[in-house]
Design a protein around this motif. Structure first.
Motif, PDB file in Angstrom:
ATOM      1  N   LYS A   3     -49.695 -11.809  79.647  1.00 45.54           N
ATOM      2  CA  LYS A   3     -48.923 -12.877  80.266  1.00 45.54           C
ATOM      3  C   LYS A   3     -48.599 -13.947  79.231  1.00 45.54           C
ATOM      4  O   LYS A   3     -49.450 -14.329  78.444  1.00 45.54           O
ATOM      5  N   ILE A   4     -47.351 -14.390  79.278  1.00 45.66           N
ATOM      6  CA  ILE A   4     -46.907 -15.482  78.414  1.00 45.66           C
ATOM      7  C   ILE A   4     -46.629 -16.672  79.325  1.00 45.66           C
ATOM      8  O   ILE A   4     -45.832 -16.585  80.247  1.00 45.66           O
ATOM      9  N   ARG A   5     -47.299 -17.780  79.078  1.00 44.46           N
ATOM     10  CA  ARG A   5     -47.115 -18.982  79.899  1.00 44.46           C
ATOM     11  C   ARG A   5     -45.798 -19.626  79.531  1.00 44.46           C
ATOM     12  O   ARG A   5     -45.538 -19.902  78.351  1.00 44.46           O
ATOM     13  N   VAL A   6     -44.948 -19.821  80.515  1.00 46.92           N
ATOM     14  CA  VAL A   6     -43.645 -20.459  80.302  1.00 46.92           C
ATOM     15  C   VAL A   6     -43.787 -21.952  80.605  1.00 46.92           C
ATOM     16  O   VAL A   6     -44.231 -22.332  81.684  1.00 46.92           O
ATOM     17  N   VAL A   7     -43.439 -22.773  79.625  1.00 50.21           N
ATOM     18  CA  VAL A   7     -43.543 -24.224  79.751  1.00 50.21           C
ATOM     19  C   VAL A   7     -42.130 -24.805  79.721  1.00 50.21           C
ATOM     20  O   VAL A   7     -41.410 -24.642  78.748  1.00 50.21           O
ATOM     21  N   SER A   8     -41.742 -25.478  80.810  1.00 53.66           N
ATOM     22  CA  SER A   8     -40.379 -25.986  80.947  1.00 53.66           C
ATOM     23  C   SER A   8     -40.179 -27.395  80.411  1.00 53.66           C
ATOM     24  O   SER A   8     -39.056 -27.800  80.139  1.00 53.66           O
ATOM     25  N   SER A   9     -41.266 -28.162  80.295  1.00 54.06           N
ATOM     26  CA  SER A   9     -41.124 -29.532  79.795  1.00 54.06           C
ATOM     27  C   SER A   9     -42.408 -29.980  79.103  1.00 54.06           C
ATOM     28  O   SER A   9     -43.475 -29.411  79.332  1.00 54.06           O
ATOM     29  N   LEU A  72     -44.791 -18.450  64.962  1.00 54.94           N
ATOM     30  CA  LEU A  72     -43.647 -19.035  65.648  1.00 54.94           C
ATOM     31  C   LEU A  72     -42.653 -17.903  65.854  1.00 54.94           C
ATOM     32  O   LEU A  72     -42.136 -17.333  64.893  1.00 54.94           O
ATOM     33  N   LEU A  73     -42.430 -17.537  67.119  1.00 51.19           N
ATOM     34  CA  LEU A  73     -41.591 -16.397  67.455  1.00 51.19           C
ATOM     35  C   LEU A  73     -40.296 -16.852  68.102  1.00 51.19           C
ATOM     36  O   LEU A  73     -40.306 -17.722  68.974  1.00 51.19           O
ATOM     37  N   GLU A  74     -39.208 -16.238  67.700  1.00 46.40           N
ATOM     38  CA  GLU A  74     -37.899 -16.576  68.253  1.00 46.40           C
ATOM     39  C   GLU A  74     -37.550 -15.612  69.375  1.00 46.40           C
ATOM     40  O   GLU A  74     -37.758 -14.406  69.264  1.00 46.40           O
ATOM     41  N   GLY A  75     -37.039 -16.152  70.488  1.00 50.83           N
ATOM     42  CA  GLY A  75     -36.575 -15.284  71.566  1.00 50.83           C
ATOM     43  C   GLY A  75     -36.614 -15.946  72.927  1.00 50.83           C
ATOM     44  O   GLY A  75     -37.108 -17.056  73.088  1.00 50.83           O
ATOM     45  N   ASP A  76     -36.063 -15.233  73.889  1.00 54.83           N
ATOM     46  CA  ASP A  76     -36.004 -15.711  75.264  1.00 54.83           C
ATOM     47  C   ASP A  76     -36.854 -14.827  76.170  1.00 54.83           C
ATOM     48  O   ASP A  76     -37.250 -13.728  75.783  1.00 54.83           O
ATOM     49  N   VAL A  77     -37.098 -15.313  77.375  1.00 54.15           N
ATOM     50  CA  VAL A  77     -37.780 -14.519  78.398  1.00 54.15           C
ATOM     51  C   VAL A  77     -36.723 -14.188  79.455  1.00 54.15           C
ATOM     52  O   VAL A  77     -36.574 -14.890  80.439  1.00 54.15           O
ATOM     53  N   TRP A  78     -35.972 -13.132  79.204  1.00 54.69           N
ATOM     54  CA  TRP A  78     -34.842 -12.755  80.040  1.00 54.69           C
ATOM     55  C   TRP A  78     -35.266 -12.433  81.451  1.00 54.69           C
ATOM     56  O   TRP A  78     -36.231 -11.704  81.680  1.00 54.69           O
ATOM     57  N   GLY A  79     -34.536 -12.982  82.407  1.00 56.07           N
ATOM     58  CA  GLY A  79     -34.766 -12.655  83.812  1.00 56.07           C
ATOM     59  C   GLY A  79     -35.960 -13.333  84.438  1.00 56.07           C
ATOM     60  O   GLY A  79     -36.281 -13.087  85.590  1.00 56.07           O
ATOM     61  N   HIS A  80     -36.638 -14.190  83.689  1.00 50.12           N
ATOM     62  CA  HIS A  80     -37.818 -14.855  84.245  1.00 50.12           C
ATOM     63  C   HIS A  80     -37.411 -16.041  85.102  1.00 50.12           C
ATOM     64  O   HIS A  80     -36.542 -16.821  84.735  1.00 50.12           O
ATOM     65  N   ARG A  81     -38.051 -16.165  86.272  1.00 45.21           N
ATOM     66  CA  ARG A  81     -37.794 -17.307  87.159  1.00 45.21           C
ATOM     67  C   ARG A  81     -39.073 -18.125  87.293  1.00 45.21           C
ATOM     68  O   ARG A  81     -40.013 -17.708  87.934  1.00 45.21           O
ATOM     69  N   LYS A  82     -39.067 -19.276  86.663  1.00 49.68           N
ATOM     70  CA  LYS A  82     -40.236 -20.151  86.649  1.00 49.68           C
ATOM     71  C   LYS A  82     -40.618 -20.621  88.048  1.00 49.68           C
ATOM     72  O   LYS A  82     -41.791 -20.855  88.333  1.00 49.68           O
ATOM     73  N   ASP A  83     -39.638 -20.727  88.952  1.00 54.71           N
ATOM     74  CA  ASP A  83     -39.948 -21.183  90.309  1.00 54.71           C
ATOM     75  C   ASP A  83     -40.750 -20.139  91.088  1.00 54.71           C
ATOM     76  O   ASP A  83     -41.396 -20.465  92.076  1.00 54.71           O
ATOM     77  N   ILE A  84     -40.738 -18.897  90.630  1.00 58.66           N
ATOM     78  CA  ILE A  84     -41.491 -17.829  91.291  1.00 58.66           C
ATOM     79  C   ILE A  84     -42.849 -17.611  90.613  1.00 58.66           C
ATOM     80  O   ILE A  84     -43.856 -17.416  91.273  1.00 58.66           O
ATOM     81  N   ASN A  85     -42.870 -17.640  89.288  1.00 58.01           N
ATOM     82  CA  ASN A  85     -44.115 -17.390  88.551  1.00 58.01           C
ATOM     83  C   ASN A  85     -44.082 -18.157  87.234  1.00 58.01           C
ATOM     84  O   ASN A  85     -43.097 -18.079  86.501  1.00 58.01           O
TER      85      ASN A  85
END
Length: 134
Positions: A3-9, A72-85
């Motif tokens: 699991k990669i923790r997504v931090v929005s702010s 330090l890794l470059e990239g996106d988390v495609w299709g991830h919805r932070k409001d769900i998980n």
């Protein structure tokens, strides 16, 4: 599975579990944000940042991360919805493929390209996973 923790702010940094190993920053972090993240999560091994933001990371922040042995890794988390998980999950299937390709003697560059096409994950993240899978 990983699991990669997504931090929005930056406000979320203080709420992180200190045991986090990989964090995706979905905002443009300052040097202070990176320092705070490393202090909050002493076991962190990698910080994943979108391409559009990674170019703005200062050389001093990069040097600090290197000294701390944090990638330090470059990239996106495609299709991830932070409001769900709040976590982006990398399935066990990805790790099984990495082990299989490594056991077949596939060069890392080919392994990374093949998994990039299959998973839409960034090459740097796949390479990081491949180095850390035994």
């Amino acid at each position: 599975m990983m699991k990669i923790r997504v931090v929005s702010s930056k406000d979320e940094i203080n709420t992180l579990d200190p045991e986090e190993k990989i964090v995706h920053l979905a905002f443009r972090p300052s040097n202070q944000d990176i320092f705070s993240l490393v202090m909050r999560c002493p076991k962190i091994k990698a910080i994943h940042i979108p391409s559009s933001y990674i170019r703005t990371i200062s050389s001093s922040a990069r040097m600090y991360l290197k000294m701390q042995a944090i990638e330090l890794l470059e990239g996106d988390v495609w299709g991830h919805r932070k409001d769900i998980n709040e976590y982006y999950e990398i399935s066990q299937r990805v790790f099984d493929h990495i082990k299989q390709y490594k056991s077949e003697g596939m060069p890392e560059v080919d392994l990374v390209e093949k998994l990039r096409r299959e998973t839409k994950m960034s090459p740097e993240l796949i390479s990081f996973l491949a180095k850390n899978v035994s």
